[in-house]
Design an enzyme around this catalytic site. Sequence first.
Site, short mmCIF file in Angstrom:
data_model
loop_
_atom_site.label_atom_id
_atom_site.label_comp_id
_atom_site.label_asym_id
_atom_site.label_seq_id
_atom_site.Cartn_x
_atom_site.Cartn_y
_atom_site.Cartn_z
N GLU A 97 -55.28 7.95 -2.69
CA GLU A 97 -54.75 9.28 -2.98
C GLU A 97 -53.31 9.43 -2.48
O GLU A 97 -52.46 10.06 -3.13
CB GLU A 97 -55.62 10.36 -2.33
CG GLU A 97 -56.93 10.65 -3.04
CD GLU A 97 -56.70 11.45 -4.32
OE1 GLU A 97 -56.09 10.92 -5.25
OE2 GLU A 97 -57.16 12.60 -4.37
N THR A 106 -49.91 17.07 -8.67
CA THR A 106 -50.49 17.57 -7.42
C THR A 106 -49.38 17.85 -6.39
O THR A 106 -49.41 18.87 -5.70
CB THR A 106 -51.49 16.54 -6.85
OG1 THR A 106 -52.53 16.39 -7.81
CG2 THR A 106 -52.09 17.00 -5.55
N1 HSE Z 1 -57.23 19.77 -2.56
C1 HSE Z 1 -56.19 19.14 -3.31
C2 HSE Z 1 -55.20 20.20 -3.78
C3 HSE Z 1 -56.77 18.43 -4.47
O1 HSE Z 1 -55.64 21.24 -4.23
O2 HSE Z 1 -53.99 19.98 -3.68
C4 HSE Z 1 -55.76 17.62 -5.22
O3 HSE Z 1 -56.23 17.33 -6.49
#
Ligand code: HSE
Length: 306
Positions: free
Chosen positions: A128, A181
Amino acid sequence: MDYLKIFSPATVANVSCGFDSLGFAVDEIGDTMTFIKTPQKGVEITNITGANLSYDVDKNAASAVVKKMLLDANADFGIQLTIHKGYSPGSGLGSSAASAAGAAFGTNQLLNHKYANLALTKFAMFGEEIACGSQIADNVAAAIYGGFVLIRSYEPLEIIKLPVPQELRLVAIRPQIEVRTEDARNVLPKEILLKDAITQWANVGGLISGLYSNDYNLISNSLVDIIVEPHRKKLIPFFDEVKNAAIQAGALGAGISGSGPTIFALCKGDKIARNVYNSIEKSYRNKGIDFELFTSKINQEGIKIL
Ligand code: HSE
């Protein structure tokens, strides 16, 4: 074992109130990956289909995880990897996580189950980081453990697998736009008000309590996000319309899946899920943005061998 084919599911992270700490796995879509054990050491990606991703071993979230694990285990073999992306990156359905978690799971099979799920989650979090710059656990843990998971702590990492009420269904709409993201994390405030934090952590507690007690009303009342959603929804065209359409059709709640742009709704039972599906479909028709819509049960088993 010299060859392995697996399915690694898409995931919905955050689940409204639980930013970076809650997630669940989806039944219908995900990545298919194969692993071939080779006598020569190292990792090679021999084929990627379904998305335009890097073949550079250190830049691809899946191969970077395989490489790290083989080195950590001091393996005397290598792995050739193929990845078929069942859905596109940047959708908010844990695309990089499905690949990273699948890589950790598959490599572990070829290592004769050397690592437990918690260690696999840590390896996948490294993937990630390669993909989006942060070691987030919510998507990868949901893919590895299946069902709902709570990241109770990051340091040290602690994952709690939560129960899944039988009738819970997912409806999700994926507008065909990409939200990175990293960008969706950059729009978030660095500090929040104590009164907002109180509301949010009370909702996380309520949601988890609702999952344990099969209390759909409590789940519904708790699927609220006053901290992240107000900032991120600006990145998602017609978010409020979709959310209202879902709620009006009987959804327990609706919100942004992970970092978006996918919008998810949770429903009680197939009939309401169908109504919610139709209502969302109607709300996004003629908006000038292509979209995909699907319904799914909650995936209870996580990554599986095909
Ligand atoms: N929890 C993370 C966010 C997930 O919302 O940024 C990323 O896909």
